[in-house]
Design a protein around this motif. Structure first.
Motif, mmCIF file in Angstrom:
data_model
loop_
_atom_site.group_PDB
_atom_site.id
_atom_site.type_symbol
_atom_site.label_atom_id
_atom_site.label_comp_id
_atom_site.label_asym_id
_atom_site.label_seq_id
_atom_site.Cartn_x
_atom_site.Cartn_y
_atom_site.Cartn_z
ATOM 1 N N ARG A 268 0.804 -1.168 -0.029
ATOM 2 C CA ARG A 268 -0.078 0.017 0.048
ATOM 3 C C ARG A 268 0.806 1.376 0.068
ATOM 4 O O ARG A 268 2.017 1.506 0.519
ATOM 5 N N GLY A 269 0.431 2.500 -0.827
ATOM 6 C CA GLY A 269 1.317 3.433 -0.720
ATOM 7 C C GLY A 269 1.414 4.102 0.517
ATOM 8 O O GLY A 269 2.325 4.948 0.803
ATOM 9 N N GLU A 270 0.324 4.072 1.401
ATOM 10 C CA GLU A 270 0.367 4.675 2.798
ATOM 11 C C GLU A 270 1.505 4.052 3.551
ATOM 12 O O GLU A 270 1.798 4.601 4.718
ATOM 13 N N ASP A 271 1.677 2.607 3.062
ATOM 14 C CA ASP A 271 2.682 2.134 4.188
ATOM 15 C C ASP A 271 4.028 2.171 3.964
ATOM 16 O O ASP A 271 4.890 1.629 4.471
ATOM 17 N N ALA A 272 4.385 2.794 2.774
ATOM 18 C CA ALA A 272 5.825 2.829 2.206
ATOM 19 C C ALA A 272 6.799 3.452 2.838
ATOM 20 O O ALA A 272 7.656 2.744 3.372
ATOM 21 N N MET A 273 6.374 4.568 3.532
ATOM 22 C CA MET A 273 7.279 5.333 4.491
ATOM 23 C C MET A 273 7.566 4.545 5.818
ATOM 24 O O MET A 273 8.913 4.476 5.956
ATOM 25 N N GLY A 274 6.508 3.850 6.252
ATOM 26 C CA GLY A 274 6.803 3.001 7.449
ATOM 27 C C GLY A 274 7.799 2.044 7.059
ATOM 28 O O GLY A 274 8.826 1.793 8.004
ATOM 29 N N TYR A 275 7.528 1.276 6.044
ATOM 30 C CA TYR A 275 8.417 0.321 5.886
ATOM 31 C C TYR A 275 9.817 0.517 5.832
ATOM 32 O O TYR A 275 10.459 -0.244 6.216
ATOM 33 N N PHE A 276 10.178 1.404 5.043
ATOM 34 C CA PHE A 276 11.486 2.008 4.943
ATOM 35 C C PHE A 276 12.152 2.409 6.162
ATOM 36 O O PHE A 276 13.339 2.404 6.469
ATOM 37 N N SER A 277 11.482 2.925 7.003
ATOM 38 C CA SER A 277 11.720 3.432 8.214
ATOM 39 C C SER A 277 12.094 2.220 9.147
ATOM 40 O O SER A 277 13.366 2.309 9.772
ATOM 41 N N ARG A 278 11.140 1.364 8.926
ATOM 42 C CA ARG A 278 11.691 -0.085 9.914
ATOM 43 C C ARG A 278 12.886 -0.844 9.327
ATOM 44 O O ARG A 278 13.538 -1.388 10.125
ATOM 45 N N PRO A 305 21.703 15.332 2.510
ATOM 46 C CA PRO A 305 21.608 15.368 4.074
ATOM 47 C C PRO A 305 20.353 14.966 4.955
ATOM 48 O O PRO A 305 20.286 15.145 6.045
ATOM 49 N N ARG A 306 19.215 15.001 4.096
ATOM 50 C CA ARG A 306 17.978 14.961 4.646
ATOM 51 C C ARG A 306 17.808 13.538 5.040
ATOM 52 O O ARG A 306 16.916 13.096 5.596
ATOM 53 N N VAL A 307 18.523 12.572 4.482
ATOM 54 C CA VAL A 307 18.472 11.013 4.829
ATOM 55 C C VAL A 307 19.366 10.483 5.745
ATOM 56 O O VAL A 307 20.643 10.640 5.689
ATOM 57 N N LEU A 308 18.991 9.817 6.588
ATOM 58 C CA LEU A 308 19.855 9.144 7.626
ATOM 59 C C LEU A 308 19.946 7.663 7.057
ATOM 60 O O LEU A 308 18.966 6.975 6.796
ATOM 61 N N THR A 309 21.128 7.206 7.506
ATOM 62 C CA THR A 309 21.542 5.802 7.217
ATOM 63 C C THR A 309 22.304 5.102 8.378
ATOM 64 O O THR A 309 23.416 6.051 8.580
ATOM 65 N N ASP A 310 22.524 3.961 8.646
ATOM 66 C CA ASP A 310 23.386 3.393 9.436
ATOM 67 C C ASP A 310 24.693 3.352 8.888
ATOM 68 O O ASP A 310 25.670 2.984 9.362
ATOM 69 N N GLU A 311 24.902 3.241 7.432
ATOM 70 C CA GLU A 311 26.088 3.074 6.859
ATOM 71 C C GLU A 311 26.148 3.978 5.773
ATOM 72 O O GLU A 311 26.030 3.967 4.534
ATOM 73 N N PHE A 327 13.604 -6.435 0.651
ATOM 74 C CA PHE A 327 12.301 -6.815 0.041
ATOM 75 C C PHE A 327 12.145 -8.396 0.025
ATOM 76 O O PHE A 327 11.129 -8.778 0.712
ATOM 77 N N LYS A 328 13.257 -8.929 -0.192
ATOM 78 C CA LYS A 328 12.934 -10.448 -0.268
ATOM 79 C C LYS A 328 12.856 -11.171 1.006
ATOM 80 O O LYS A 328 12.370 -12.107 1.355
ATOM 81 N N THR A 329 13.635 -10.380 2.056
ATOM 82 C CA THR A 329 13.396 -10.885 3.517
ATOM 83 C C THR A 329 12.154 -10.417 4.167
ATOM 84 O O THR A 329 11.572 -11.370 4.912
ATOM 85 N N ASN A 330 11.625 -9.330 3.850
ATOM 86 C CA ASN A 330 10.599 -8.811 4.415
ATOM 87 C C ASN A 330 9.049 -8.784 3.866
ATOM 88 O O ASN A 330 8.050 -8.862 4.376
ATOM 89 N N LEU A 331 8.989 -8.611 2.709
ATOM 90 C CA LEU A 331 7.874 -8.724 1.991
ATOM 91 C C LEU A 331 7.581 -9.686 0.665
ATOM 92 O O LEU A 331 6.254 -9.989 0.699
ATOM 93 N N ALA A 332 8.703 -10.236 0.422
ATOM 94 C CA ALA A 332 8.424 -11.033 -0.789
ATOM 95 C C ALA A 332 7.512 -12.444 -0.366
ATOM 96 O O ALA A 332 6.878 -12.981 -1.128
#
Length: 629
Positions: A268-278, A305-311, A327-332
């Motif tokens: 779902r489009g409304e869930d996209a941002m939440g997925y990438f945050s997780r 600079p607006r994007v945070l990442t662990d690496e 994606f293969k691990t979480n959604l596939a």
């Protein structure tokens, strides 16, 4: 059609509710499923020396893409340029021609079929429209062709009017569409006309490639709202889109994010941002979700600079691979379960092939509509000021050069010029016919709009009056100025022989243009063929060597020139060949080799060419669009 439109306008208020009902008629719902879709294409290496085993390398465009979209839902495919969005959309729409497509694609548990094709709308990224038709004419002609014969003509026109109203095209309905060389409606209005052509049939499944491209945000929102309303009516909508605004993004029921042919997200489009945050990817500040997703698909993190990442030190390729693995691990696995659990048997009705075996309209209806549309569109081309002026100036020049000529050699020269000019002129004009309409023919034939035979006959018959007017005017002007024989039989036999020549030469041009896609190659080949026919036509070389003399038997010039000579000269006729001396016309050197008899053979030979060239053109056109049923 103009009278029909007037009648419709007079009864517009009375029939408004009926029009709206026609437009909102629901078709059978379709659930689209695609699983592990892989698309490969072979890229040939350029160069003069090619090794068949090594000259081609295989490129994988799509790498196991899966998804599902149900009736009443809108699936949007996002991704940067080159990610495979359009390829996937084209494959799902059953329109891929080249390459090799693997994977399972089903439409309510059925493979793609003619039944499905005729209930599928496909809006391409480039607007393929006739420039000289108005918006209203464009949609009305499309309605007359695409809507089934169960609708009356009035109902079809009202259906087109309803689409015009639905898409907000009322203000420009009487404006020409326009093109690169003709000013017309705006780019956004052209896009809405393209969408309107597909909306006419209220498709069960609607594909759109970049439907908001070139539109302002307000117009784009209106288009998406219309598409959402169509989806809510039980239709399945799939589209690609490039950087939609945040308002548009949250209208998407499902989003498929691609990067280099790999799936990064499906849900779902409304869930996209939440997925990438997780999974550890989130923007530092509020931003347009589509911009954020496209940044991720491009592997851009540390540069923003607006994007945070662990690496933060990872390169784009590594980031993309991380997202593919996530994606293969979480959604596939969840997507795979959705595909397996979907039970298309619960859909109220399925397509029955037997109901869609017939064309939407009869052959004669298709021919009639295509004929009228072609006449409206091409009259501007055939009778352009440049073309008419070119013929008139040349006619006057010929009339002055051969003014009242009574010299037999000069008259023979004029007849050969007749032959030569009215072979080259119609042939080169005809060469451009099908290459210019190839995109339109592909679009309409792939939609199952009409039979190829109806199109070909409408095009051929529609061209006749326009093709024959200019040579007739040319003959009338030059014939009397040059002082050729004034008898009615001589004039009309000359005119008919010339028009016969025009039709055969036009057929040759149609065949070349249909067989060879590249216009430069087609015109080059046409020049070589026509010049070869001219050289063996009997005027320049009267004694052709025997080893190459066979060419003259397939020469349009030879047979047409023979008919023109026979229209002016007869056996036993004499001419002044010296002081107080006369000679037989048939003994004149330039005529003796050709001869003035054997008209029947020339007529039959040209008839064979007339039919043969057009048959070749028809066979070549069968490769365009869809396979003929």
């Amino acid at each position: 059609m103009e009278q029909e439109m007037k009648n419709i306008q007079e009864n517009q208020h009375a029939d408004q509710s009926k029009s709206a009902a026609i437009f909102k008629k629901s078709n059978r719902p379709v659930t689209l499923k695609f699983e592990n879709v892989v698309y490969k294409i072979k890229l040939g290496k350029e160069g003069c020396f090619k090794n068949n085993s090594k000259s081609e390398e295989e490129k994988i465009i799509l790498k196991g893409v899966s998804g599902i979209v149900s009736p009443g839902k809108m699936l949007t495919i996002l991704g940067p340029s080159g990610s495979g969005k359009t390829t996937l959309l084209t494959g799902l729409g059953g329109r891929l021609v080249n390459g090799h497509l693997d994977g399972a694609i089903t439409y309510s548990n059925k493979p793609f079929s003619n039944a499905m094709k005729r209930n599928t709308g496909f809006v391409t990224q480039d607007d393929v429209l006739y420039p000289h038709l108005t918006v209203s004419e464009t949609l009305v002609f499309t309605a007359l062709l695409r809507l089934p014969k169960t609708f009356t003509v009035v109902e079809k026109i009202m259906h087109a009017e309803a689409v015009i109203t639905q898409l907000g095209l009322i203000k420009c309905k009487d404006s020409v569409v326009g093109g690169p060389l003709l000013r017309g409606i705006s780019g956004g209005e052209r896009k809405r006309v393209s969408i309107g052509q597909e909306m006419l049939i209220n498709p069960s499944l609607l594909f759109l490639d970049e439907p908001t491209s070139g539109l302002d945000s307000t117009t784009a929102l209106r288009i998406l709202s219309t598409l959402r309303d169509l989806a809510k009516g039980g239709r399945t909508v799939v589209m690609t889109i490039h950087q939609p605004s945040s308002r548009l993004f949250y209208m998407f029921d499902k989003v498929l994010l691609l990067s280099e042919g790999n799936t990064l997200y499906f849900g779902r489009g409304e869930d996209a941002m939440g997925y990438f945050s997780r999974i550890g990817f989130s923007p530092l500040v509020a931003m347009n979700p589509s911009d954020f997703l496209l940044d991720l698909a491009n592997g851009i993190l540390s540069d923003d600079p607006r994007v945070l990442t662990d690496e933060p030190g990872e390169d784009p390729a590594s980031i993309k691979q991380t997202l593919v693995t996530a994606f293969k691990t979480n959604l596939a696995e969840n997507l795979k379960e959705q595909l397996q659990e979907c039970d298309d048997h619960q859909i109220a009705e399925k397509f029955h092939e037997k109901k869609f075996k017939q064309w939407p309209n009869t052959w004669w209806q298709q021919f009639s509509v295509l004929f009228r549309r072609g006449m409206k569109e091409r009259k501007h081309e055939y009778f352009s000021r440049l073309k008419v002026g070119q013929v008139l100036v040349l006619a006057l020049m010929c009339g002055l050069l051969w003014w009242k000529s009574n010299n037999i050699q000069d008259q023979i020269g004029l007849l050969f010029f007749y032959t030569n000019f009215w072979e080259f002129f119609p042939m080169f004009q005809a060469i451009f016919t099908f290459p210019q309409e190839r995109m339109m023919l592909e679009k309409e034939r792939s939609s199952g709009m009409y039979r190829l035979s109806a199109y070909f006959m409408a095009r051929t018959v529609g061209d006749l009056p326009m093709e024959l007017v200019l040579p007739t005017i040319f003959t009338i002007v030059t014939y009397w100025m040059a002082g050729l024989k004034p008898a009615a039989w001589n004039f009309f036999s000359t005119l008919l022989a010339l028009l016969y020549n025009v039709l055969v030469s036009q057929g040759l041009g149609l065949a070349i243009g249909a067989i060879i896609k590249d216009l430069k190659s087609a015109t080059a080949l046409g020049s070589v063929i026509m010049l070869s026919m001219t050289l063996v036509g009997g005027y320049f070389v009267q004694h052709v060597p025997s080893f190459i003399a066979w060419i003259k038997y397939v020469s349009i010039t030879l047979y047409a020139y023979k008919l023109l000579l026979g229209s002016q000269f007869t056996g036993g006729e004499t001419y002044l060949c010296g002081t107080n001396a006369t000679c037989l016309v048939e003994d004149f050197p330039s005529i003796k080799t050709i001869g003035i008899g054997g008209k029947g053979i020339s007529i039959v030979a040209l008839a064979i060419m007339l039919l043969g060239y057009r048959f070749l053109a028809y066979v070549a056109l069968m490769r365009i669009g869809v396979t003929k049923k």
